[in-house]
Design an enzyme around this catalytic site. Structure first.
Site, short mmCIF file in Angstrom:
data_model
loop_
_atom_site.label_atom_id
_atom_site.label_comp_id
_atom_site.label_asym_id
_atom_site.label_seq_id
_atom_site.Cartn_x
_atom_site.Cartn_y
_atom_site.Cartn_z
CB ILE A 15 -1.18 -0.06 1.14
CG1 ILE A 15 -2.27 -1.15 1.35
CG2 ILE A 15 -1.92 1.43 1.40
CD1 ILE A 15 -2.96 -1.25 2.06
CB ALA A 78 2.25 -2.62 10.67
CE1 TYR A 144 -2.13 -5.58 11.31
CE2 TYR A 144 -4.21 -6.36 11.02
CZ TYR A 144 -3.21 -5.36 11.01
OH TYR A 144 -3.41 -4.77 10.05
#
Length: 311
Positions: A15, A78, A144
């Protein structure tokens, strides 16, 4: 947006690289990445002098120095794997929670205009109250998901007590070109495309009737750009408001590739949710209105994999 200086953490990822591609047309872009899941190959096609790259872990690198002069920060770095977070929750907390805290501190100290945080629909957990709206209580079922929820809370806290404008975008199931099929938490779509392209049976975890709200990566980019150009803060679903079952994907991909490879079924994975679909009405406040053609976008993604033979 143009003539701005922006930072994209995780800018070499799937992304993040698409976001960099859009931003660098008319802005100065600083990428922060350690290539743990992203790759420099994702931006090799971008021939712009206004892109700089800072290699390093988000928890260790000097973000205060890097964000100097930045108008906006897009935080995508992340640990994005649910299975990995279940296996190593301490690392997940370090990367995702300490990471966002360091980003917010550096942004605050540099008087950044806004931080856009890449959150996740995983924060809703296995909630059956569909479509999922932002006022549904968070019920995370993996480290997560919990780390993303904590990130949202930190963002809101910094808005409330430090007057740092922040916005959290809850991505649903993103897919598109350059997505790594070998990533544990990649959408099932690149896994299926890669397997079928290479004459392998795609693996479906569970009965395949689980459903997802798939959204094309270009719409994610548009949501990010819209988010930093509005006065809105808080959390927003970024999705299509429609859902597709995993079983429906295989015949579409087979048809696009001219193949007929049947899937095989395996046990459900821990931490995975059964159904997911967003209420996207709040996102309209951002000017986000995803008029999508899922089947056309899926076919476009398949064609990209064929042309690039990523496996």
């Amino acid at each position: 947006m143009k003539n701005k200086k922006v930072a994209v953490t995780g800018g070499l990822g799937f992304i993040g690289s698409h976001l960099v591609e859009a931003l660098c047309q008319e802005n100065e872009v600083v990428i922060v990445d350690n290539e743990s899941s992203g790759s420099i190959k994702n931006i090799n096609h971008l021939e712009f002098d206004n892109i700089s790259l800072e290699f390093g872990d988000i928890t260790e690198i000097n973000l205060k120095k890097i964000f100097d002069g930045c108008d906006y920060v897009f935080h995508h770095a992340a640990m994005a794997s649910v299975p990995e977070s279940v296996a190593n929750p301490l690392k997940c907390n370090l990367v995702n929670v300490t990471g966002i805290l360091k980003v917010l501190l550096a942004a605050r100290d540099n008087e950044v205009k806004k931080v856009v945080f890449a959150s996740s629909a995983a924060v809703y957990g296995d909630c059956n109250n569909l479509p999922l709206s932002e006022d549904i209580p968070i019920k995370s079922v993996s480290p997560y998901a919990l780390s993303k929820a904590a990130g949202e809370m930190y963002c809101q806290l910094f808005t409330d007590i430090y007057q740092l404008p922040t916005i959290s975008l809850r991505y649903f199931n993103v897919f598109g070109p350059r997505q790594d099929p070998n990533s544990q938490y990649a959408s099932v779509i690149p896994h299926f495309i890669s397997n079928i392209l290479n004459e392998k049976k795609p693996v479906i975890f569970g009965d395949g009737e689980q459903s997802r709200d798939f959204i094309y990566v270009k719409h994610i980019v548009n949501a990010n750009l819209s988010a930093c150009q509005t006065d809105q803060t808080g959390s927003f679903n970024i999705a299509t408001g429609k859902r597709t079952t995993i079983n429906q994907l295989v015949p579409i991909i087979n048809r696009t590739l001219g193949k007929s490879i049947d899937p095989i079924y395996d046990e459900p994975r821990p931490g995975d949710v059964k159904h997911s679909m967003a209420d996207v009405s709040k996102a309209k406040l951002l000017g986000f209105n995803p008029s999508t053609n899922f089947f056309e976008e899926l076919s476009e993604t398949v064609r990209w994999f064929v042309e690039n033979q990523r496996n």
